[in-house]
Design an enzyme around this catalytic site. Structure first.
Site, PDB file in Angstrom:
ATOM      1  N   GLU A 175       0.800  -1.227   0.000  1.00  0.00           N
ATOM      2  CA  GLU A 175       0.000   0.000   0.000  1.00  0.00           C
ATOM      3  C   GLU A 175       0.836   1.283   0.000  1.00  0.00           C
ATOM      4  OE1 GLU A 175      -3.028   0.113  -0.628  1.00  0.00           O
ATOM      5  OE2 GLU A 175      -3.953  -1.749   0.037  1.00  0.00           O
ATOM      6  N   SER A 194      -2.603   5.822  -6.024  1.00  0.00           N
ATOM      7  CA  SER A 194      -3.997   6.144  -6.337  1.00  0.00           C
ATOM      8  C   SER A 194      -4.455   7.416  -5.615  1.00  0.00           C
ATOM      9  CB  SER A 194      -4.916   4.966  -5.983  1.00  0.00           C
ATOM     10  OG  SER A 194      -4.868   4.688  -4.601  1.00  0.00           O
TER      11      SER A 194
HETATM   12 FE   LIG Z   1      -5.305  -1.363  -1.434  1.00  0.00          FE
END
Ligand SMILES: [Fe+2]
Length: 302
Positions: A175, A194
């Protein structure tokens, strides 16, 4: 994505392994447009900042094709490259199911997409986080092997009381990981790539610590769920990440870790290989003036 708060059994309409059809034809033009807006913004931002391996993944999977990706099409390309597939799930799934999917080279993804009002903050990972953030690296054979090894490690950890240790490892690598490539720090963690704000913060801001990854160190360290990280761990290569994971005997490591105190999010230890000692000014400012807190990054659950 998995979480202890997931329902104990799959909801109606989901299979025993928690998967559901993506129903790609049900996406509206507005939902496809939301994907395109996010994709364009992040692709521009990530040029020169993200690991080239991520960009290669976007390219070979043809993810720049407009609109929300169709999982069947995406999986067909991905499977030919590394044997992974992408399947939809209705939300958070129990840890055991999540690990089993990873061990079988299946990546579970949310199928909903955020609304324009949620552009910069979401409580639960959507399809943009899960697919744009996670899938490109699965086209890389070494990272693909790491994710499988992680899932297998997760299954072995069940019953050892060590899920939270593995959650930290996932958090600080999959992550929120950074990588040092050709002498430069680059982004690779899905929670960073993201998120527009964290893509800048993680690489450029003087506030966070950046420390070379040591598995045991990362597994002792707490993390921030709803704000930028105070510490990022940096890998030398995907090969090194895989090697460290395969060479670690996790069961005795868990026992060893149980005798150690957890580390706070901003700790620096004498034995740390510190790449950047952060000022922690961002975190300090947030404590002093929480009302001016900027939009936090998208929360990316394990
Ligand atoms: Fe994720």
């Amino acid at each position: 994505m998995s979480n202890a708060k997931a329902l104990p059994v799959p909801p109606s309409g989901a299979a025993a392994d928690w998967t559901i059809p993506q129903d790609w034809r049900r996406y509206t033009p507005a939902e496809h447009a939301m994907w395109d807006t996010l994709f364009e913004r992040q692709s521009k931002m990530l040029a020169g900042r993200v690991s080239p391996t991520f960009l290669q993944g976007l390219d070979v999977l043809r993810m720049s094709k407009p609109g929300i990706p169709d999982f069947d099409e995406l999986s067909e390309r991905l499977h030919k490259l590394t044997g992974w597939t992408v399947v939809a799930v209705p939300g958070l799934v129990p840890d055991e199911d999540f690990f089993r999917h990873l061990a079988n080279r299946t990546f579970v993804a949310g199928r909903f997409i955020r609304t324009p009002e949620q552009t910069d903050y979401l409580k639960e990972p959507d399809i943009f986080h899960d697919v744009f953030g996670h899938v490109p690296l699965l086209a890389n054979p070494v990272f693909a092997d790491y994710m499988q090894a992680y899932g297998e490690g997760g299954l072995r950890s069940l019953g050892l009381g060590a899920i939270h240790r593995l959650a930290r490892l996932y958090w600080y690598t999959v992550e929120f990981g950074l990588i040092r490539e050709d002498g430069d720090l680059r982004l690779y963690g899905a929670g960073i790539v993201s998120s527009y704000g964290e893509s800048i913060f993680a690489l450029d801001d003087p506030s966070p610590h950046r420390i070379r990854l040591d598995l045991k160190r990362a597994m002792r360290t707490r993390y921030e769920i709803d704000d930028y990280q105070r510490t990022y761990f940096v890998i030398d290569s995907y090969e090194d990440l895989l090697r460290q994971t395969l060479e670690t005997d996790f069961a005795p490591l868990y026992a060893e870790l149980n005798a150690c105190a957890d580390l706070p999010v901003d700790a620096i230890l004498p034995e740390d290989d510190v790449i950047t000692r952060g000022t922690q000014a961002y975190a300090g400012a947030m404590v002093a003036a929480p009302k001016i807190k900027s939009a936090p990054p998208i929360e990316a659950h394990l």
